[in-house]
Design an enzyme around this catalytic site. Structure first.
Site, PDB file in Angstrom:
ATOM      1  CG  HIS A  17      -1.886   0.999   1.413  1.00  0.00           C
ATOM      2  ND1 HIS A  17      -1.614   2.284   1.839  1.00  0.00           N
ATOM      3  CD2 HIS A  17      -3.224   0.961   1.186  1.00  0.00           C
ATOM      4  CE1 HIS A  17      -2.746   2.977   1.868  1.00  0.00           C
ATOM      5  NE2 HIS A  17      -3.735   2.196   1.478  1.00  0.00           N
ATOM      6  CE  LYS A  77      -7.350  -0.113   6.302  1.00  0.00           C
ATOM      7  NZ  LYS A  77      -8.108   0.433   5.192  1.00  0.00           N
ATOM      8  CD  GLN A  82      -7.047  -4.363   4.256  1.00  0.00           C
ATOM      9  OE1 GLN A  82      -7.979  -5.012   4.721  1.00  0.00           O
ATOM     10  NE2 GLN A  82      -7.213  -3.154   3.765  1.00  0.00           N
ATOM     11  CB  CYS A 137      -3.737   3.328  -1.516  1.00  0.00           C
ATOM     12  SG  CYS A 137      -4.965   4.570  -1.190  1.00  0.00           S
TER      13      CYS A 137
HETATM   14  N1  7TS Z   1      -1.899  -0.668   4.635  1.00  0.00           N
HETATM   15  C1  7TS Z   1      -2.826  -1.443   4.032  1.00  0.00           C
HETATM   16  C2  7TS Z   1      -2.487  -2.847   3.667  1.00  0.00           C
HETATM   17  C3  7TS Z   1      -4.090  -0.920   3.782  1.00  0.00           C
HETATM   18  O1  7TS Z   1      -5.004  -1.693   3.199  1.00  0.00           O
HETATM   19  C4  7TS Z   1      -4.388   0.408   4.169  1.00  0.00           C
HETATM   20  C5  7TS Z   1      -5.702   1.046   3.856  1.00  0.00           C
HETATM   21  C6  7TS Z   1      -3.395   1.150   4.820  1.00  0.00           C
HETATM   22  C7  7TS Z   1      -2.167   0.578   5.017  1.00  0.00           C
HETATM   23  C8  7TS Z   1      -3.625   2.534   5.298  1.00  0.00           C
HETATM   24  O2  7TS Z   1      -4.452   2.538   6.417  1.00  0.00           O
HETATM   25  P1  7TS Z   1      -4.926   3.893   7.086  1.00  0.00           P
HETATM   26  O3  7TS Z   1      -5.944   3.460   8.078  1.00  0.00           O
HETATM   27  O4  7TS Z   1      -3.741   4.539   7.683  1.00  0.00           O
HETATM   28  O5  7TS Z   1      -5.515   4.718   5.987  1.00  0.00           O
HETATM   29  N2  7TS Z   1      -6.358   0.468   2.759  1.00  0.00           N
HETATM   30  C9  7TS Z   1      -7.457   0.930   2.135  1.00  0.00           C
HETATM   31  C10 7TS Z   1      -8.068   0.210   1.089  1.00  0.00           C
HETATM   32  O6  7TS Z   1      -7.683  -0.855   0.661  1.00  0.00           O
HETATM   33  N3  7TS Z   1      -9.123   0.919   0.655  1.00  0.00           N
HETATM   34  O7  7TS Z   1      -9.204   2.025   1.377  1.00  0.00           O
HETATM   35  C11 7TS Z   1      -8.182   2.058   2.294  1.00  0.00           C
END
Ligand code: 7TS
Length: 409
Positions: A121, A224, A201, A364
């Site tokens: 990501h 999440k 995830q 992303c």
């Molecule tokens: N790493 C992974 C594997 C992710 O899926 C996400 C967010 C992040 C980091 C970032 O997380 P945050 O809470 O700091 O934003 N992924 C997604 C997605 O797959 N669709 O929307 C956000």
């Protein structure tokens, strides 16, 4: 696990969207929140909203107990050694940025290497690009197998004596693959590198034991995993955190402030500058209680079943391309796909008219999109409140999408 009972705990699911019952298949972006989490936030604001770690008044003490109690819940949830190793952050992004900006900046030099993979990501890519530029270190990418998995032979080939940091996601938000973190961490350590894990995830969907994985850092997001937005966790081994400099300076994180020099509080608070995310942490604690009551092993097994069902049903649709491994056993609970030449945004728009929420775009993960040779995909992601009926509706919606676009062109 009774999904009907579970669904009833998520008030948002009981509504119509565009005249159809909502089918929420976008939990990888953010999960929905169960009543106990909403109630914990409500109770905090109604009954004991107060700042923490300061006054001696009763509400302040209750808020501090709630906030620090949530830290202990997180410690237990990931089996960290001590609460000193659990830092509250805004989310996964902030947690990884903290490691890169502090550990990375202090421990990297010219000639050193950081190893990540093509499936990461953006929040596990850009912080390393930035620290590589600042320190003269080199960023290296682990290749992927044809089905999107990582091979340990490739890890052995890529990680060497120059590697200082290996940073890999435990579960991919696009391919759904589950990476062999424990084995990768072992190879990293054999080469004198540290292992950073993006658990955004994985933490919501499976049991994580940081001592068993032997990772040096783990990052994840509350939103999440049934918790509120704006709260996340950075786990770090005490031996690293003790030596690291904070990245945010101000109130709450100091021991003594002089005119020109200051000293920091002990762990974990030296990394929590400013008024912390009190309600968020309390909400995350409630989310952990909720998930543990159901059982992470149960949740994982149930989502595997859903993923296998979705793989089977979606594969039957003509013109369907599914990304990632074909074997359901290698996948977590999400399916990323394209259908004929229909743009994924159009797929998501037609599905939305049917009350079905999926995500479309690059997720992303632009380097991964390049590797897949596509600019965007659609993605359906599942959680403990989804059912096989939701997947049947998705399939019917996709068939409708195909029909609609074959009429248009
Ligand atoms: N790493 C992974 C594997 C992710 O899926 C996400 C967010 C992040 C980091 C970032 O997380 P945050 O809470 O700091 O934003 N992924 C997604 C997605 O797959 N669709 O929307 C956000």
């Amino acid at each position: 696990m009774n999904v009907r009972d579970i669904r009833q705990m998520f008030p948002i699911l009981d509504q119509e969207v565009n005249g159809k019952p909502l089918v929420y298949l976008d939990s990888a972006a953010t999960s929905q929140k169960p009543a106990p989490v909403i109630e914990a936030l409500d109770k905090y604001y109604r009954e004991y909203n107060s700042n923490v770690h300061r006054g001696v008044h009763t509400l302040g003490t209750r808020a501090t107990d709630g906030y620090e109690g949530a830290r202990e819940k997180v410690r237990k949830f990931i089996n960290a050694n001590s609460t000193e190793e659990v830092i509250f952050t805004r989310g996964t992004t902030t947690a990884i940025n903290t490691v890169a900006a502090s550990y990375g900046r202090d421990n990297l030099d010219e000639g050193d290497e950081i190893v990540i993979s093509y499936m990461e990501h953006h929040s596990n890519i850009i912080p390393w690009q930035q620290v590589a530029k600042q320190t003269g270190a080199t960023l290296k990418y682990l290749p992927l197998q044809e089905d999107g998995t990582i091979s340990l032979d490739d890890v052995r080939e890529t990680v060497n004596g120059n590697t200082k940091i290996v940073s890999i996601m435990q579960v991919s938000n696009v391919l759904g693959v589950m990476n062999p973190i424990k084995e990768i961490a072992k190879i990293a350590h054999e080469n004198g590198a540290i292992m950073v894990v993006d658990g955004a995830q994985s933490a919501p969907h499976m049991k994580i034991d940081v001592q068993d994985l032997d990772c040096d850092f783990l990052a994840f997001s509350g939103h999440k995993m049934c918790g509120p937005t704006g709260i996340g966790v950075l786990y770090g081994k005490k031996k690293h955190l003790e030596k690291m400099e904070p990245v945010e300076f101000g109130g709450e994180m100091i021991d003594f402030v002089g005119l020109y020099e200051s000293t920091w509080k002990e762990l974990p608070w030296k990394f929590e500058g400013g008024t912390p995310i009190i309600a968020g942490a309390i909400g995350l604690g409630a989310a952990i209680d909720f998930l543990e009551q159901i059982g992470l092993d149960e949740i994982e097994a149930y989502e595997h079943k859903l993923a296998a069902y979705a793989m089977e049903k979606l594969s039957d649709i003509e013109g369907m391309t599914i990304y990632g491994p074909k074997e359901a056993s290698k996948r977590a609970g999400l399916v990323t796909f394209n259908i004929d030449d229909v743009h994924p945004h159009d797929v998501a728009t037609v599905l939305d008219a049917e009350g079905i929420a999926v995500r479309a775009g690059h997720h992303c993960a632009q380097p991964l999109m390049k590797w897949l040779k596509v600019s965007a995909t659609a993605r359906a992601s599942f959680y403990l409140y989804n059912t096989e009926e939701d997947i049947d509706k998705l399939v019917a919606g996709l068939v409708k999408t195909k029909e609609y676009f074959s009429d248009v062109f």
